[in-house]
Motif scaffolding. Structure first.
Motif, PDB file in Angstrom:
ATOM      1  N   THR A  43      11.456   7.553  -7.513  1.00 29.10           N
ATOM      2  CA  THR A  43      10.427   7.325  -6.584  1.00 29.10           C
ATOM      3  C   THR A  43       9.840   8.922  -6.201  1.00 29.10           C
ATOM      4  O   THR A  43      10.211   9.640  -6.614  1.00 29.10           O
ATOM      5  CB  THR A  43      11.376   6.813  -5.287  1.00 29.10           C
ATOM      6  N   ASN A  44       9.160   8.806  -5.381  1.00 28.86           N
ATOM      7  CA  ASN A  44       8.585   9.955  -4.871  1.00 28.86           C
ATOM      8  C   ASN A  44       9.086  10.533  -3.420  1.00 28.86           C
ATOM      9  O   ASN A  44       8.536  11.540  -2.767  1.00 28.86           O
ATOM     10  CB  ASN A  44       6.922   9.760  -4.432  1.00 28.86           C
ATOM     11  N   LEU A  53       7.700   4.604   2.019  1.00 34.53           N
ATOM     12  CA  LEU A  53       7.091   3.349   2.169  1.00 34.53           C
ATOM     13  C   LEU A  53       8.163   2.345   2.544  1.00 34.53           C
ATOM     14  O   LEU A  53       7.777   1.232   3.549  1.00 34.53           O
ATOM     15  CB  LEU A  53       6.259   2.829   0.994  1.00 34.53           C
ATOM     16  N   TRP A  54       9.228   2.229   1.868  1.00 33.09           N
ATOM     17  CA  TRP A  54      10.210   1.386   2.377  1.00 33.09           C
ATOM     18  C   TRP A  54      10.448   1.399   3.770  1.00 33.09           C
ATOM     19  O   TRP A  54      10.859   0.224   4.660  1.00 33.09           O
ATOM     20  CB  TRP A  54      11.360   1.702   1.333  1.00 33.09           C
ATOM     21  N   LEU A 106      18.289  -1.512   1.608  1.00 33.04           N
ATOM     22  CA  LEU A 106      19.192  -1.825   0.021  1.00 33.04           C
ATOM     23  C   LEU A 106      18.561  -0.740  -0.803  1.00 33.04           C
ATOM     24  O   LEU A 106      19.374   0.042  -1.652  1.00 33.04           O
ATOM     25  CB  LEU A 106      19.417  -3.270  -0.448  1.00 33.04           C
ATOM     26  N   LEU A 107      17.325  -1.037  -0.917  1.00 30.58           N
ATOM     27  CA  LEU A 107      16.561  -0.096  -1.899  1.00 30.58           C
ATOM     28  C   LEU A 107      16.562   1.476  -1.428  1.00 30.58           C
ATOM     29  O   LEU A 107      16.538   2.326  -2.216  1.00 30.58           O
ATOM     30  CB  LEU A 107      14.999  -0.460  -1.844  1.00 30.58           C
ATOM     31  N   ASP A 108      16.487   1.800  -0.232  1.00 28.34           N
ATOM     32  CA  ASP A 108      16.138   2.954   0.169  1.00 28.34           C
ATOM     33  C   ASP A 108      17.419   4.034   0.360  1.00 28.34           C
ATOM     34  O   ASP A 108      17.438   5.110   0.298  1.00 28.34           O
ATOM     35  CB  ASP A 108      15.691   2.999   1.589  1.00 28.34           C
ATOM     36  N   ALA A 366       2.949  10.441  -1.397  1.00 26.82           N
ATOM     37  CA  ALA A 366       2.298   9.129  -1.827  1.00 26.82           C
ATOM     38  C   ALA A 366       3.400   8.276  -2.419  1.00 26.82           C
ATOM     39  O   ALA A 366       4.225   8.796  -3.434  1.00 26.82           O
ATOM     40  CB  ALA A 366       1.327   9.446  -2.666  1.00 26.82           C
ATOM     41  N   PRO A 367       3.381   6.880  -2.152  1.00 23.45           N
ATOM     42  CA  PRO A 367       4.573   6.128  -2.928  1.00 23.45           C
ATOM     43  C   PRO A 367       4.340   5.999  -4.128  1.00 23.45           C
ATOM     44  O   PRO A 367       3.310   6.064  -4.771  1.00 23.45           O
ATOM     45  CB  PRO A 367       4.429   4.761  -2.112  1.00 23.45           C
TER      46      PRO A 367
END
Length: 415
Positions: A43-44, A53-54, A106-108, A366-367
């Motif tokens: 990711t960025n 973003l998340w 969960l993603l983050d 930027a995502p």
């Protein structure tokens, strides 16, 4: 399947809509697997900008779920029983919104296998721990509040009548659930703002007013989304029936709530301009005249507050269904813009750790592609779940009320 029935299914708008959402969910699931297997390195996100973003989706989905506790409190605590159909829609949206937030978290968190640590290893001094506990508990409350919706579904009553009766019986404790939901949701809606507000290293966040601002903005946008979703469902599906008088009354409440929100937002910003403070002043310039200025002035204040406030407080304008939908959509968009602005502005101005460098450093974010596709997958899941709720659970059902004039249906009655 009979060829004629197959042809009818394939030509229905719902089939194409659901197929598109399932495709986005599938792509998002692939992105999620990549994140889980390769880590956040793809990711960025960085040590400078760890919330991207998340977290923006997480904050927005939780705030937009606030219609559940707001309207449930109105029905079961204030005795405004006529709004119960709208509250039922809001509660279902709340369940979807909180499940979306859990997915993005969960993603983050980087180590999703440790999601349970906060529930076992208590850190009572951490606002994030309080948010975690309230989200987990309130999600459980939402599951109980939506249980009667599933219990009333014809397909469940026919196949499992005893289970359906048990689920419908949970409605008897709805007032207790409303009280619990009100307390838990208010605690963590405000604690989300407090999580930012105690970070002294980011001066633009370091203020007590963020807790109240997060709560009030959620109370504004949550009911707005419930009304907007009901009106859209009535347009596109014959299975959704709305009482326009109920929706008009909730929309009018949103208009007056926007007045309070605008006042708080104005003084929140104005109070930070009285003096110069390193980091905070530069962040304000970034928000008002820098990269975030278009989003702030246009998306958040003008389109997100002022324009919908004028429409919703004018009876003549508000009673035009198309204008009301535009205003409510702008309120939802304005809430998303506020959460994005608040989250990003505090991360884009930092100071070097080297003593000889006292000038602020401006960073960008930027995502990445994987952040975007997983985020779209989560949003697609939310739309898909609501669509199924309208089609199979009758979550937008206001009795014998009909769709008001001026709202044409976009699908045939056989959908």
């Amino acid at each position: 399947m009979n060829p004629k029935r197959l042809h009818q299914a394939l030509t229905q708008p719902f089939t194409w809509w659901a197929s598109g959402l399932l495709l986005l969910m599938g792509i998002g699931a692939v992105g999620g697997v990549l994140v889980f297997t390769r880590g956040l390195v793809i990711t960025n996100l960085s040590d400078t900008v760890p919330w991207g973003l998340w977290i923006g989706i997480d904050l927005s989905s939780i705030a937009l779920s606030a219609g559940a506790f707001t309207l449930s409190a109105a029905v079961y605590l204030l005795g405004l029983k006529r709004f119960e159909p709208v509250a039922r829609t809001a509660v279902f949206i709340g369940l979807i919104g909180y499940s979306m937030a859990l997915m993005t978290l969960l993603l983050d968190i980087g180590r999703p296998d440790r999601f349970w640590h906060a529930l076992v290893f208590w850190n009572v001094h951490s606002p994030l721990w309080e948010v975690t506990m309230c989200v987990a508990l309130y999600f459980s409350v939402l599951l109980l509040e939506t249980a009667p919706i599933f219990g009333r579904a014809a397909w469940l009553r026919d196949r499992w009548p005893r289970l359906g009766g048990f689920l419908r019986g949970i409605h008897r404790v709805a007032p207790i659930l409303a009280v619990a939901g009100l307390l838990l949701s208010m605690m963590h809606q405000s604690s989300l703002g407090a999580t930012y507000g105690i970070l002294k290293a980011r001066p633009i966040w370091y203020q007590p007013g963020l807790a109240g601002l997060f709560l009030v903005s959620a109370v504004v946008a949550g009911p707005a989304l419930a009304v907007l979703a009901s009106m859209i469902a009535a347009r596109v599906s014959s299975r959704a029936r709305v009482d326009d008088h109920l929706l008009d009354a909730v929309a009018r409440f949103v208009g007056w709530a926007l007045v309070v929100y605008l006042y708080l937002r104005f003084w929140d910003l104005l109070s930070m301009t009285y003096s110069y403070e390193p980091g905070r002043t530069e962040a304000l310039q970034l928000l008002m005249r820098g990269r975030l200025s278009v989003n702030f002035w246009g998306g958040e204040l003008l389109l997100g507050i002022l324009v919908p406030m004028i429409i919703l407080l004018s009876g003549r304008l508000r009673r035009q269904p198309s204008l009301r939908m535009v205003a409510l959509a702008l309120v939802v968009g304005g809430l998303i813009a506020h959460r994005w602005d608040t989250n990003m502005v505090g991360q884009m101005v930092v100071f070097s750790q080297q003593p000889e460098l006292s000038l602020p450093l401006f960073v960008t974010y930027a995502p990445s592609l994987v952040e975007i596709v997983t985020g779209l997958g989560v949003v697609a899941y939310g739309l898909f779940a609501f669509s199924l709720g309208v089609r199979y659970l009758n979550i937008v059902e206001h009795g014998e009320a009909s769709v008001p004039a001026g709202i044409p249906r976009l699908t045939p009655a056989t959908d």
